[in-house]
Every structure is written in C-alpha cells, then in structure tokens.
Write a protein that holds these residues in place. Structure first.
Motif, short mmCIF file in Angstrom:
data_model
loop_
_atom_site.label_atom_id
_atom_site.label_comp_id
_atom_site.label_asym_id
_atom_site.label_seq_id
_atom_site.Cartn_x
_atom_site.Cartn_y
_atom_site.Cartn_z
N THR A 153 -3.31 16.92 -1.67
CA THR A 153 -4.11 15.80 -2.17
C THR A 153 -3.31 14.51 -2.05
O THR A 153 -2.17 14.43 -2.51
N GLY A 154 -3.92 13.50 -1.39
CA GLY A 154 -3.27 12.21 -1.23
C GLY A 154 -3.85 11.17 -2.16
O GLY A 154 -5.04 11.21 -2.49
N THR A 155 -3.02 10.21 -2.58
CA THR A 155 -3.46 9.12 -3.44
C THR A 155 -2.91 7.81 -2.90
O THR A 155 -1.69 7.68 -2.68
N LEU A 156 -3.80 6.84 -2.67
CA LEU A 156 -3.42 5.51 -2.18
C LEU A 156 -3.55 4.50 -3.31
O LEU A 156 -4.57 4.46 -4.01
N THR A 157 -2.53 3.67 -3.47
CA THR A 157 -2.55 2.60 -4.47
C THR A 157 -1.92 1.35 -3.88
O THR A 157 -1.11 1.41 -2.95
N TYR A 158 -2.31 0.19 -4.44
CA TYR A 158 -1.66 -1.08 -4.10
C TYR A 158 -0.66 -1.43 -5.18
O TYR A 158 -0.92 -1.24 -6.37
N GLY A 159 0.46 -2.00 -4.75
CA GLY A 159 1.48 -2.39 -5.71
C GLY A 159 1.37 -3.82 -6.17
O GLY A 159 2.08 -4.24 -7.07
N LEU A 168 0.86 -1.18 0.00
CA LEU A 168 0.00 0.00 0.00
C LEU A 168 0.90 1.24 0.00
O LEU A 168 1.73 1.41 0.88
N THR A 169 0.71 2.09 -1.01
CA THR A 169 1.59 3.24 -1.20
C THR A 169 0.78 4.53 -1.13
O THR A 169 -0.29 4.64 -1.73
N LEU A 170 1.32 5.49 -0.41
CA LEU A 170 0.69 6.81 -0.28
C LEU A 170 1.60 7.85 -0.93
O LEU A 170 2.80 7.90 -0.66
N ALA A 171 1.00 8.66 -1.80
CA ALA A 171 1.71 9.79 -2.42
C ALA A 171 0.86 11.04 -2.24
O ALA A 171 -0.37 10.96 -2.16
N SER A 177 -0.07 -1.36 6.43
CA SER A 177 0.17 0.07 6.53
C SER A 177 0.96 0.56 5.33
O SER A 177 1.82 -0.14 4.79
N SER A 178 0.63 1.77 4.93
CA SER A 178 1.36 2.39 3.82
C SER A 178 2.66 2.98 4.34
O SER A 178 2.95 2.98 5.54
N ASN A 179 3.43 3.50 3.42
CA ASN A 179 4.57 4.32 3.80
C ASN A 179 4.07 5.60 4.46
O ASN A 179 2.93 6.02 4.26
N SER A 180 4.89 6.19 5.29
CA SER A 180 4.56 7.48 5.89
C SER A 180 5.08 8.59 4.99
O SER A 180 6.20 8.52 4.47
N VAL A 181 4.24 9.59 4.78
CA VAL A 181 4.61 10.73 3.95
C VAL A 181 4.64 11.98 4.82
O VAL A 181 3.68 12.26 5.54
N THR A 182 5.74 12.70 4.74
CA THR A 182 5.88 13.95 5.49
C THR A 182 5.66 15.13 4.54
O THR A 182 6.31 15.22 3.49
N VAL A 183 4.73 15.99 4.91
CA VAL A 183 4.42 17.19 4.11
C VAL A 183 4.89 18.41 4.88
O VAL A 183 4.27 18.78 5.89
N PRO A 184 5.97 19.06 4.45
CA PRO A 184 6.38 20.31 5.11
C PRO A 184 5.37 21.42 4.79
O PRO A 184 4.97 21.58 3.63
N LEU A 195 1.44 11.78 7.24
CA LEU A 195 0.25 10.99 6.93
C LEU A 195 0.62 9.53 6.72
O LEU A 195 1.64 9.22 6.10
N THR A 196 -0.22 8.62 7.26
CA THR A 196 -0.06 7.18 7.07
C THR A 196 -1.45 6.57 6.92
O THR A 196 -2.39 7.01 7.59
#
Length: 710
Positions: free
Chosen positions: A489-495, A469-472, A563-570, A554-555
């Motif tokens: 804007t977040g986008t979740l996808t499965y690999g 599960l990937t979060l961008a 769980s997806s990767n954690s993404v840090t948004v400054p 965000l996770t």
C-alpha cells in the motif's frame, strides 16, 4: 522648433533709481543656463564607436561633432553632438561617403536621443535627414524653427521660395520640443506648427525641399504679408522630449514596399528592455531624392535660439556597417522543454541559457564585442558558462564577477563572414526554497562591439517551490510464495502546506527488476478511499515475479511535474520446500517364527517432497523413529530400520538417518521418495527372534532440510 529671435523666457526687471529727473525702468534679461550637456554625456546608454562614420558639415559655427561618452559604465561609445545645450547654435553632421544609405536594401537604424532637461523651455530641436543634394556632406538648411533642414517663411508669396532655402532632394524626421504656432506674419518665422492639431513636443516628417510641404497663410488686402506652416506627416504628438532622459528611436526601412517605420521610446533607458513605444509608418516617395544610384546621404541637423536644449545621438546600429542579430533562449533540461513567457519551472530544475550572436554581412567585421549580461537576480544559481565560435574556438565565461545579476565579458574573437557566430551558453539551476512562487522578470543583455550593438531578451517565467511530494509504502518489503501476487500500500503526501494530493492527477511509474513496468499489466494500481486520499494498492501479479529476489521501484509525479522520492520495495518470491506424507502407514501382518525377520511395508505409504525454490536448490530428508509398543505398553523386540539401495541396514530408533538428498533442477519439482525404494529397501520393520506377536505402533519423525548452496 521656434524662431530664434522670439524671447520666451522669464525676465527679471531691475528698477534703477536716477538722481536726474524721473525714474528709468530697464528690463535686464537673466537666462539661467542649467548645463545638462555634461550630465547627458555622463549618463549615455551603451552605443558604438563612429570612427569614419560621420563628418561635420564645413559651414562656419557648426556645433556638430562626434564626441566621446563619459559614462564609466559603457564602452566603445561615441556621441553625435548636434547641439550642446547652449543658445544660438546650429549643427549638421553627415554620413561619410563610405556609409551612404542604400535604398535598395532593407535596413534598421537604432539610436538613443537626448534633448536635455529644459522641459517646455526647450527649443528648437533636431532632425534626422536623408538627402541627395549637390552639397554632399556640407548641407545645412535654415536656423530656428527650420532646425537646419527646412526652409524659412520670410514674408514671401511663393512656397517655392521657402522650399528653395531648405535642404534639397530630402526627407526629414523632426524632433521638435517647441510649438511654433504664431498665426501672424508680424511675429516673424514662428508658424511652422500651425494647423496640424499639435498639442506639444512632437515628431513628424515630410520633404523639406518640396514646395508642397509648405502651406501658405496671408493677411492684408492691398499690402499682403505671408507666412507658412509645414504639413506634418507621421505625427507622434504630446511627447516629453526634454526631460533629462535618453529616448530610444528605431527606424526600419522596407526596400520592397518603400515603407519607413519609426518608433519612439521603444526601449527602457535603464534596463534596455524592449517597450512598445509609439510608431508611425510613411511610404517614401523615392523620386523626391532624384537619385540614379539609390545611394543617399543621411545625418542630423539641429538648431537652438534664445531657448535651447541638447541635441545628442548615441547610435546602436548604423545600416550597412554591420548586419548581425542576437537571440536568447532558455531550456529546462530537467523536463526537456523550452522556457517561454509565463512558463512554470520548478525548484531544482536544471536550466540552459543560450545566447546566439550571428554576423550576416557588413562593411566591417563586428569588432571588440563585449557581452553585457543581465541575468535574473533571484531564483537561479549559475553554475558554468562557455562561448563557442563558428571557427571552432571556445572560451569559458567568468561567472565569478556576477553582481546583482550583471557581468561583462569581452569576446576573444571578432565576428565576420569567416567566423560568423558566437554561442554563449550559461548553465544554472532553479532555486526556490521560499515556499511561494518566484516570478523571474525578462532580462535584456547587450552585445556591444565597437561598431555595432544588439540586444537579446530572455522571457519572463515562474519558479515554483518544490511541494515535497513524498511517497511511503507499507509493508516496505514483501515475501510471497510462487503463484501468489505481491501487494503493498502506497501513500502520497505533500510536505508544503496548501498542497492537496489529487489522486487522478498523480502519475505513477514503476520499474520491476530494473525494467520499466507497464502500469495496468506489469504493476496494477488501485486507488483507495476519497479522491484526495493519496492512497493506492500496488499489485505485482505472480506471473510477473521471478523466483527469488525481485525489486519494485515506485515513483509519483503530480500535474505540475513535481516528482516524489523513489521507493524500492524488495519482493522475495522464495518458493517452498514441502514434505507431504500420509499420517498413518503400516507394515504387512506377519506370523513370528522365532527368527529375526524384516517385515515389508503395506501399500498405504505415501511420501513426497515438493521444491518450488528454483533450480540449484538442495534439500535433505532425514527420519527417526520411536520404539514400537502395544496398547498395553509391551515393547517390540526390534524396531524400524532404513535399508539403503546398497542393502545397508541403519537403525532408526531414536536415531536420525539420511533418507534422501537432492538438487532441484527446475522451478517446480515434486519428488516421490518411495518410488526409488524396492520392496526390500527403504523403511522396513525389523522383528528380532524374541519378538512377540501383537499390534505395535510408533511414530516416524521426518525432517526436511534446506541445504545451503556453497
């Protein structure tokens, strides 16, 4: 069981030609003896030592004794050999005086039994006997179908004559591979299995020394003859006893209810895994034992005739010797849940296997314990292991010897009342990169000491592959000014193919500036598009942002716990440094007198600096001016000047002068620049003596600068 004088084997007839008158046909018996006794000893399951536990009865020709297993894969294992796969044997072996069966205490006896590999030609069988006769450790009943425990039906008219030849004051469980169903006294003693509805090899029980156990049959009118069958109770029928396998047998005594439950084939002989088996429960009539002490002797008897089979026993648990238990659990440390039968775990999850060995009581300490571990062969990477004892001792588990999921380790400490537990902990990690589910079977480990053995089984469970599960997010960083919300804007996808994001099953978590954020208040999530779009807008309200740099993490976790990767948004909430001035400002109308004059400002001036960047920020305001001209291009003799609060006059024409410098002390500062100017200070118009009357105009350029903080 069968009567030993009845021949039921293949016979080879040899024709002998004589030179004398006639032909003589002589039947020669050819018994092909497939000696599977040695094979049975070399394939024994794990058992225990029986030193001073059993003693053979002292009658002549007793085939029973304790022998050592020859299987190289087991340790500390003795075998009770009642019969050894040879014809015309009879054996009896009994518990020693120190190992009598206590009827006042609930107990479990577990063992492995072997009846050779003779199939339907096996005979006669053996019996597990509990008794309180006056012969002690020297008891033996009759041969053949009597299995060394029952009486014999030798044409007597009295059932009491039959029972008198049995082991007295006893109860027996027979393991009988051969049906004796002759319904005729002329066939000899071969009728004990009549009228019981039996179809083949069987297990049954009753009281050998009680005349009511034997049911009479007769023939003839004047000269009667008699024979008997045994009333079989607790029947387990149609078994394949003599098939070369070791068969597990468990006996459980409930001292409170006087119930004896026996279960056959309740363990897999290859893996030791628990099986359902077949069970019967008998309510024992304890008065049959005629005991005043409730201590009775127990052991095995057995017999063969012209047909034969092995009569071998490997004990795991002998009542009273050691009372101990073992249990096995698995915990998913990553998700803080117990792994039970059917539980789904996931690739990468950290696991803890825990095996608890507990010594409760016993006549002996539990000694020379070997942990014979059977672990999953796929899907788990084993990392480390330890053994800790109740007495504070500990040791490491050597995992380097694992092969095909198996390894053994002898415990350094025995278990006893003074050191009553050992805990084996093995750490591992789920590993499934296959893209499909790995089903992990239950695995049974044995803990075999020299005098007690117990098993523990781990549950079956599934290892699901990580679907990646990937979060961008877009934008990956956000700049806002105070008072404005920050959005991305977040986008979740499965690999992994076949997995579809379902918005409603996604659990989004956030931290804001290092603190867990409440979804809905601190961070607002709004799903976009279809129910499987995987897209959402994350909004941080302006009042949740601090001035300067913010960090939103965000996770996402799906319904299966991936769980997806954690993404840090400054998020930069940088504030604003802003100058506000009126577009047109003027000076007072003045009549020139031929003298140099400083002309003051009209009231239409406005100049302020707004700084929302927060305390500690600095700014500087500069200004410069062009020459002043009339509409026809006549240039004013003079120009704009800046007069400081110390009355220093600075020329502004084509030259930048410092108007004001300031350090902000609050989060929102608005500075009225003109408020600090007196009427004869600040920006004034300097008309030289040669200046001519006219309407002059020009331009002031304001420069508001951020001053870096050292």
């Amino acid at each position: 069981m069968r009567y030993q004088n009845i021949l039921r084997r293949s016979v080879i007839f040899t024709v002998v030609m004589s030179v004398f008158s006639g032909i003589v046909i002589t039947p020669l018996l050819s018994v092909v003896h497939a000696d599977d006794y040695s094979t049975a000893l070399s394939t024994t399951p794990q058992g225990i030592k029986l030193t001073n536990v059993f003693t053979p009865a002292s009658f002549s020709g007793n085939s029973a004794q304790v022998v050592a297993a020859t299987n190289p894969n087991v340790t500390n294992t003795d075998v009770v050999r009642v019969t050894s796969g040879q014809a015309n044997q009879m054996g009896a072996i009994w518990a020693t005086d120190n190992n009598l069966f206590d009827l006042t205490k609930s107990a479990t006896v577990s063992m492995w039994l072997n009846f050779g590999n003779q199939g339907k030609n096996a005979a006669d069988g053996m019996a597990l006997v509990f008794k309180n006769d006056d012969k002690g450790a020297d008891s033996i009943g009759q041969s053949g179908q009597a299995l060394g425990v029952w009486g014999t039906d030798a044409h007597t008219s009295k059932a009491s004559d039959v029972s008198a030849k049995a082991i007295q004051n006893s109860w027996a469980i027979e393991f009988d591979p051969y049906l004796n169903t002759a319904n005729d006294a002329t066939k000899g003693a071969a009728s004990f299995d009549l009228n019981n509805g039996l179809s083949g090899a069987h297990i049954a029980s009753n009281y050998p020394g009680n005349s009511n156990t034997y049911r009479q049959h007769s023939s003839g009118f004047i000269f009667k003859d008699y024979w008997y069958d045994i009333e079989h109770k607790g029947i387990i029928d149609n078994l394949n006893l003599s098939n070369g396998n070791w068969h597990h047998f468990t006996l459980k005594w409930n001292a409170t209810t006087s119930e004896m439950t026996y279960t056959f084939d309740d363990k897999d002989p290859n893996t030791s895994a628990a099986l359902t088996g077949q069970s019967q429960t008998i309510v024992l009539d304890k008065t049959q034992f005629k005991t005043t002490t409730n201590q009775i002797r127990w052991g095995f008897t057995g017999a063969t005739g012209l047909l034969f089979e092995n009569g071998l026993v490997v004990f795991e648990q002998v009542p009273g010797l050691v009372n101990a238990t073992a249990s096995a659990t698995i915990k998913n440390d990553t998700r803080n849940i117990a792994v039970n039968s059917g539980t789904n775990i996931y690739d990468g999850d950290q696991l803890t296997y825990t095996y608890n060995l507990n010594y409760a009581s016993g006549k002996q300490n539990w000694t020379a314990i070997v942990a014979q571990m059977q672990m999953a062969t796929t899907g788990i990477d084993y990392k480390s292991g330890t053994i800790t004892y109740a007495n504070g001792g500990s040791e490491n588990v050597d995992l380097s010897s694992i092969k095909n999921g198996e390894f053994s380790q002898k415990l350094k400490n025995d278990l006893s009342t003074a050191n009553n537990s050992a805990t084996i902990v093995i750490k591992g990690q789920a590993n499934n990169k296959t893209g499909t589910t790995i089903k992990v079977a239950d695995e049974t480990s044995d803990f075999a000491g020299s005098n007690y053995m117990v098993s523990a089984t781990t549950p079956t469970f599934n290892i699901l592959p990580n679907p990646n599960l990937t979060l961008a997010v877009n934008p990956s960083s956000v700049d806002v000014t105070p008072g404005n919300d920050a959005t991305t804007t977040g986008t979740l996808t499965y690999g992994v193919a076949g997995n579809v994001v379902t918005n409603s099953q996604m659990n989004l978590k956030a931290t804001l500036n290092g603190t867990a954020a409440t979804i809905g208040t601190d961070v607002k999530i709004a799903w976009q598009g279809s129910a499987t779009s995987g897209q959402f807008i994350a909004t941080v309200p302006s009042d949740k942002l601090v001035l300067g740099n913010n960090s939103l993490v965000l996770t996402a976790t799906d319904a299966n716990g991936f769980s997806s990767n954690s993404v840090t948004v400054p998020i930069r909430n940088v504030g604003e440094l802003k100058l506000t001035s009126k577009s047109d400002s003027s000076f007072k109308s003045t009549v020139l007198t031929g003298l140099s004059t400083l002309i003051q400002r009209n009231g239409d001036w406005g100049l302020s600096v707004s700084d929302t960047r927060g305390p500690g920020n600095k700014w500087q305001l500069q200004a410069s001016a062009t020459t002043l001209k009339t509409a026809t291009g006549t240039q004013l003799a003079g120009g704009l000047v800046y007069v400081t609060n110390s009355n220093v006059q600075q020329n502004m024409t084509n030259a930048a002068v410092n108007i004001m410098s300031q350090t902000t002390t609050s989060t929102n500062t608005n500075t009225d620049v003109l408020s600090s100017w007196k009427s004869n200070q600040g920006i004034l118009l300097n008309a030289n003596a040669s200046a001519l009357n006219g309407n002059y105009s020009g331009k002031i350029s304001w420069t508001l600068m951020n001053v870096p903080t050292p």
